[in-house]
Design an enzyme around this catalytic site. Structure first.
Site, mmCIF file in Angstrom:
data_model
loop_
_atom_site.group_PDB
_atom_site.id
_atom_site.type_symbol
_atom_site.label_atom_id
_atom_site.label_comp_id
_atom_site.label_asym_id
_atom_site.label_seq_id
_atom_site.Cartn_x
_atom_site.Cartn_y
_atom_site.Cartn_z
ATOM 1 N N ASP A 100 38.313 46.211 25.361
ATOM 2 C CA ASP A 100 37.321 45.170 25.633
ATOM 3 C C ASP A 100 36.353 45.683 26.717
ATOM 4 O O ASP A 100 35.806 46.764 26.562
ATOM 5 C CB ASP A 100 38.056 43.869 26.030
ATOM 6 N N TYR A 151 29.319 32.711 23.792
ATOM 7 C CA TYR A 151 30.033 32.755 25.071
ATOM 8 C C TYR A 151 29.343 33.607 26.137
ATOM 9 O O TYR A 151 29.320 33.241 27.317
ATOM 10 C CB TYR A 151 31.496 33.203 24.866
ATOM 11 N N TYR A 232 29.542 39.955 32.757
ATOM 12 C CA TYR A 232 28.586 39.511 31.734
ATOM 13 C C TYR A 232 27.225 39.191 32.355
ATOM 14 O O TYR A 232 26.190 39.334 31.698
ATOM 15 C CB TYR A 232 29.121 38.267 31.013
ATOM 16 N N HIS A 298 41.836 40.399 18.516
ATOM 17 C CA HIS A 298 41.170 41.104 19.608
ATOM 18 C C HIS A 298 42.119 41.742 20.619
ATOM 19 O O HIS A 298 41.877 42.854 21.092
ATOM 20 C CB HIS A 298 40.218 40.148 20.330
#
Length: 319
Positions: A100, A151, A232, A298
């Site tokens: 990830d 998201y 992010y 995931h």
């Protein structure tokens, strides 16, 4: 297993270490929203084979420092932390495994400091997320494609998703995210409907125990999610900063694995990139074929711990 703090790059980074002190180092880099703990199965497996497994909590997570400024979570900060960890443990090159965000950071590490990496095993996130035209804002494209409730877009406003998590409750968030198996991008409507009714129980899959959930809940209740979400919040900024590396290739021997139910595998163009010629062009030392695990979502390193350990060991044992 030993737990210690390593000081470097201006922060203290917590690492879990197991294996002989003279064993080849395998650096295991977690993603969002997990911790060093996501590698709990691979760490003893690697140690038993003579490797020195090293799994940090990234900055902002778990028992590592969490600087308050959003600007302290760029690609350079992340890689700087890892270089500090590597340098504190060995003068040699290390094996790197990422999942990830950890995979994205591992790509950055190989771009910036290939001199410290012997070989790379990356999970879930291909190099298609690497440097692009620095004038482009990746979030604009994601927002246009998926809408404001995607998201990554929901994470941009400082304090907004944190308040939602606080209202929903950390335990519910941990359970809902770790058990998410829908093979399409994650949408978080502002009406909080994604999280479901508070009285609704969220059953755990066989690979995730109540003890596992309790560990994550405890650490995220202590630290909060701001650090992880700040990664992010630097998505567009990173693309600007990566301008000097646009067009650079990953010059490190690489193995890549992903689950066919992984939401990333179903991002637009992801499968075409992974299975087409571009991935190999960008990563010339990519070992083919790419590993696609059927029926796996995931959190591949937790869902299929032994299979992932085997992929890692089969590849790094060649070097």
């Amino acid at each position: 297993m030993e737990h210690r703090k390593i000081r470097g790059n201006g922060v203290d980074i917590h690492v879990a270490i197991q294996g002989p002190s003279d064993g080849p180092v395998v650096l295991l880099i977690h993603g969002f929203p997990t911790l060093w703990y996501s590698w709990r199965h691979q760490i003893p497996g690697l140690a038993a084979l003579g490797y020195r497994a090293v799994a940090p909590d990234l900055r902002g997570y778990g028992d590592s420092d969490a600087p308050p400024e959003v600007s302290s979570y760029t690609c350079f900060h992340m890689v700087g932390d890892l270089i500090a960890v590597i340098s504190a443990l060995t003068e040699d090159k290390v094996f790197v495994v990422g999942h990830d965000w950890g995979a994205l950071i591992a790509w950055y590490l190989c771009l910036f400091r290939p001199d410290r990496v012997k070989a790379l095993v990356n999970l879930s996130v291909p190099f298609s997320f690497g440097p692009k035209d620095p004038t482009v804002k990746p979030l604009d494209g994601l927002r246009k494609f998926y809408g404001d409730d995607f998201y990554m877009c929901r994470f941009q406003e400082v304090g907004e998703i944190e308040a939602e998590i606080s209202e929903v409750g950390v335990e519910r968030v941990v359970r809902k995210i770790l058990t998410y198996r829908t093979p399409r991008p994650l949408i978080l409507p502002k009406d909080k409907s994604f999280w479901g009714p508070k009285d609704e129980t969220i059953p755990l899959p066989s690979w995730l125990t109540e003890e596992d959930v309790a560990y994550y809940v405890n650490k995220f209740q202590e630290k909060g999610y701001t650090g992880g979400v700040n990664y992010y919040r630097n998505f567009d900024r990173n693309n600007e900063l990566l301008g000097p590396w646009v067009g650079c290739k990953i010059q490190v021997p690489t193995k890549f694995a992903i689950g066919d139910q992984d939401l990333v595998y179903h991002f637009p163009g992801a499968r075409e990139y992974i299975h087409g010629p571009k991935f190999k062009e960008d990563v010339p030392l990519l070992e083919e074929p790419v590993v696609v695990m059927e029926g796996v979502a995931h959190f591949i390193n937790q869902e299929k711990p032994q299979e992932v350990l085997q992929v890692i060991v089969d590849f790094i044992s060649k070097f």
